[in-house]
Design a protein around this motif. Sequence first.
Motif, PDB file in Angstrom:
ATOM      1  N   LEU A  95     -10.525 -29.016 -40.742  1.00 46.46           N
ATOM      2  CA  LEU A  95     -10.246 -27.732 -41.375  1.00 46.46           C
ATOM      3  C   LEU A  95     -11.388 -27.308 -42.293  1.00 46.46           C
ATOM      4  CD1 LEU A  95      -8.320 -25.397 -42.143  1.00 46.46           C
ATOM      5  CD2 LEU A  95      -7.347 -26.903 -43.897  1.00 46.46           C
ATOM      6  N   VAL A  96     -11.775 -28.206 -43.202  1.00 47.21           N
ATOM      7  CA  VAL A  96     -12.803 -27.860 -44.187  1.00 47.21           C
ATOM      8  C   VAL A  96     -14.122 -27.516 -43.513  1.00 47.21           C
ATOM      9  CG1 VAL A  96     -14.259 -28.779 -46.032  1.00 47.21           C
ATOM     10  CG2 VAL A  96     -11.796 -29.126 -46.101  1.00 47.21           C
ATOM     11  N   TYR A  97     -14.607 -28.402 -42.641  1.00 44.90           N
ATOM     12  CA  TYR A  97     -15.946 -28.205 -42.105  1.00 44.90           C
ATOM     13  C   TYR A  97     -15.969 -27.220 -40.940  1.00 44.90           C
ATOM     14  CZ  TYR A  97     -17.375 -31.622 -45.416  1.00 44.90           C
ATOM     15  OH  TYR A  97     -17.624 -32.251 -46.604  1.00 44.90           O
ATOM     16  N   GLY A  98     -14.813 -26.969 -40.333  1.00 46.47           N
ATOM     17  CA  GLY A  98     -14.721 -25.860 -39.389  1.00 46.47           C
ATOM     18  C   GLY A  98     -14.891 -24.527 -40.110  1.00 46.47           C
ATOM     19  N   ILE A  99     -14.216 -24.387 -41.249  1.00 46.54           N
ATOM     20  CA  ILE A  99     -14.346 -23.157 -42.047  1.00 46.54           C
ATOM     21  C   ILE A  99     -15.753 -23.036 -42.611  1.00 46.54           C
ATOM     22  CG2 ILE A  99     -13.554 -21.975 -44.135  1.00 46.54           C
ATOM     23  CD1 ILE A  99     -10.793 -23.167 -43.631  1.00 46.54           C
ATOM     24  N   VAL A 100     -16.310 -24.157 -43.095  1.00 44.30           N
ATOM     25  CA  VAL A 100     -17.676 -24.136 -43.643  1.00 44.30           C
ATOM     26  C   VAL A 100     -18.674 -23.691 -42.567  1.00 44.30           C
ATOM     27  CG1 VAL A 100     -19.563 -25.582 -44.498  1.00 44.30           C
ATOM     28  CG2 VAL A 100     -17.268 -25.831 -45.455  1.00 44.30           C
ATOM     29  N   GLY A 101     -18.539 -24.247 -41.363  1.00 41.91           N
ATOM     30  CA  GLY A 101     -19.424 -23.854 -40.269  1.00 41.91           C
ATOM     31  C   GLY A 101     -19.320 -22.370 -39.964  1.00 41.91           C
ATOM     32  N   LEU A 102     -18.103 -21.839 -39.987  1.00 39.58           N
ATOM     33  CA  LEU A 102     -17.898 -20.412 -39.746  1.00 39.58           C
ATOM     34  C   LEU A 102     -18.532 -19.577 -40.856  1.00 39.58           C
ATOM     35  CD1 LEU A 102     -16.533 -18.250 -37.981  1.00 39.58           C
ATOM     36  CD2 LEU A 102     -14.486 -18.519 -39.390  1.00 39.58           C
ATOM     37  N   ILE A 103     -18.382 -20.029 -42.098  1.00 38.88           N
ATOM     38  CA  ILE A 103     -18.921 -19.278 -43.235  1.00 38.88           C
ATOM     39  C   ILE A 103     -20.449 -19.215 -43.170  1.00 38.88           C
ATOM     40  CG2 ILE A 103     -19.262 -19.347 -45.737  1.00 38.88           C
ATOM     41  CD1 ILE A 103     -16.400 -20.430 -45.971  1.00 38.88           C
ATOM     42  N   VAL A 104     -21.085 -20.360 -42.925  1.00 35.41           N
ATOM     43  CA  VAL A 104     -22.554 -20.378 -42.977  1.00 35.41           C
ATOM     44  C   VAL A 104     -23.180 -19.632 -41.803  1.00 35.41           C
ATOM     45  CG1 VAL A 104     -22.577 -22.557 -44.242  1.00 35.41           C
ATOM     46  CG2 VAL A 104     -22.757 -22.597 -41.748  1.00 35.41           C
ATOM     47  N   LYS A 105     -22.437 -19.429 -40.711  1.00 34.20           N
ATOM     48  CA  LYS A 105     -22.970 -18.689 -39.567  1.00 34.20           C
ATOM     49  C   LYS A 105     -22.499 -17.238 -39.548  1.00 34.20           C
ATOM     50  CE  LYS A 105     -25.346 -20.219 -37.178  1.00 34.20           C
ATOM     51  NZ  LYS A 105     -26.814 -20.393 -37.370  1.00 34.20           N
ATOM     52  N   MET A 106     -21.731 -16.810 -40.550  1.00 30.36           N
ATOM     53  CA  MET A 106     -21.190 -15.459 -40.537  1.00 30.36           C
ATOM     54  C   MET A 106     -22.299 -14.406 -40.582  1.00 30.36           C
ATOM     55  SD  MET A 106     -18.170 -14.281 -40.172  1.00 30.36           S
ATOM     56  CE  MET A 106     -17.045 -15.529 -40.790  1.00 30.36           C
ATOM     57  N   ASP A 107     -23.370 -14.669 -41.352  1.00 28.46           N
ATOM     58  CA  ASP A 107     -24.498 -13.735 -41.377  1.00 28.46           C
ATOM     59  C   ASP A 107     -25.103 -13.563 -39.988  1.00 28.46           C
ATOM     60  OD1 ASP A 107     -24.280 -13.232 -44.052  1.00 28.46           O
ATOM     61  OD2 ASP A 107     -25.779 -14.715 -44.653  1.00 28.46           O
ATOM     62  N   ASP A 108     -25.289 -14.679 -39.286  1.00 27.80           N
ATOM     63  CA  ASP A 108     -25.870 -14.605 -37.938  1.00 27.80           C
ATOM     64  C   ASP A 108     -24.957 -13.855 -36.980  1.00 27.80           C
ATOM     65  OD1 ASP A 108     -27.989 -16.060 -38.886  1.00 27.80           O
ATOM     66  OD2 ASP A 108     -27.232 -17.985 -38.180  1.00 27.80           O
ATOM     67  N   ILE A 109     -23.649 -14.074 -37.131  1.00 25.63           N
ATOM     68  CA  ILE A 109     -22.697 -13.345 -36.288  1.00 25.63           C
ATOM     69  C   ILE A 109     -22.792 -11.849 -36.568  1.00 25.63           C
ATOM     70  CG2 ILE A 109     -20.240 -12.969 -35.826  1.00 25.63           C
ATOM     71  CD1 ILE A 109     -19.806 -15.944 -36.462  1.00 25.63           C
ATOM     72  N   GLY A 110     -22.873 -11.499 -37.865  1.00 26.25           N
ATOM     73  CA  GLY A 110     -22.992 -10.090 -38.233  1.00 26.25           C
ATOM     74  C   GLY A 110     -24.275  -9.468 -37.688  1.00 26.25           C
ATOM     75  N   LEU A 111     -25.406 -10.188 -37.786  1.00 21.58           N
ATOM     76  CA  LEU A 111     -26.672  -9.677 -37.271  1.00 21.58           C
ATOM     77  C   LEU A 111     -26.613  -9.486 -35.754  1.00 21.58           C
ATOM     78  CD1 LEU A 111     -29.219 -11.787 -39.356  1.00 21.58           C
ATOM     79  CD2 LEU A 111     -28.821  -9.323 -39.521  1.00 21.58           C
ATOM     80  N   HIS A 112     -25.966 -10.433 -35.074  1.00 22.17           N
ATOM     81  CA  HIS A 112     -25.816 -10.320 -33.621  1.00 22.17           C
ATOM     82  C   HIS A 112     -25.002  -9.080 -33.250  1.00 22.17           C
ATOM     83  CE1 HIS A 112     -25.279 -11.501 -29.435  1.00 22.17           C
ATOM     84  NE2 HIS A 112     -23.978 -11.320 -29.591  1.00 22.17           N
TER      85      HIS A 112
END
Length: 311
Positions: free
Chosen positions: A184-201
């Motif tokens: 749970l924790v590191y799944g959410i962390v992974g999503l958070i740290v890649k959110m900028d890249d998702i937004g740019l895409h």
Amino acid sequence: MSVGLVALLDDIAAFAKLAAASIDDIGAAAGRASVKATGVVIDDTAVTPRYVEGLAAKREIPVVKRIALGSLRNKLLFILPAALLLSQFLPWLLTPLLMVGGTYLAYEGAEKLWEMISGKHTKAIDDAAAKKAVDEDRVVSSAVRTDFILSAEIMVIALNEVADEAFWSRAIILVVVALLITVLVYGIVGLIVKMDDIGLHLARQRTGWVQSFGRGLVTAMPRVMAVISTVGVVAMLWVGGHILLQGTYDLGWHGPYDLLHFLESGVHGVPVVGGVLTWLVDTLGSAIVGTIVGAVVVTVVHFIPRKKAHH
């Protein structure tokens, strides 16, 4: 022979039902234990993204994976055996240890609150810009050390919730909790740290509303991170205070807990919103206790030594 076969099948069916019931009980207990540790989970989720700031985008997820594996090793190889041995042979020590952890959470929350008010930053935040020069091994090692404290608190909270279960049931429940919490924790962390890249895409897509959503995502992420950090501070104060209130009650000092319970009973009967108000009173009361205890520890740790040094 047919009678013996039927009896055997009945025994197998009864055993299967018993096993299924045991699995259900373990699942339910693991769920309760995980919920009890929610506040520390929020804190863990809020802290970890800071460790990948400054790393190359393509290295963020690999580093998060390494931290997650380190966290899982912390829980399963070190914390779990120690917690089980304590619960088996020194169960009376769990409440004091839990209170020590609650005090630490209150201290961390109060320290971050002081930094917000005073405008100062922790060393971890100050060094964020310098992390490009730090190798990944050091980043992972630092994150795993911090995670060890939070993981220990999570596991002790979970253990305290299932202390009445049999030894092997406790062991299985804690393994389930360790796996669930880590994913749970590191799944959410992974999503958070890649959110900028998702937004740019998304912002590069041809569809207008998709582009707007992507740009909005990139713009919103700093605010989202700020909210997560604030929620993490509140969670530390609330969870730390609640642990201390429950611990003092279990050790025989009932006054603070009874006072909070009295205040809760005053709003519990309010139509429609009684349950929400009860939760708010409990959360606010626990947070106040956490803030007071944390402020005392912050003063002792930071200000008294500095004052002595000045003299």
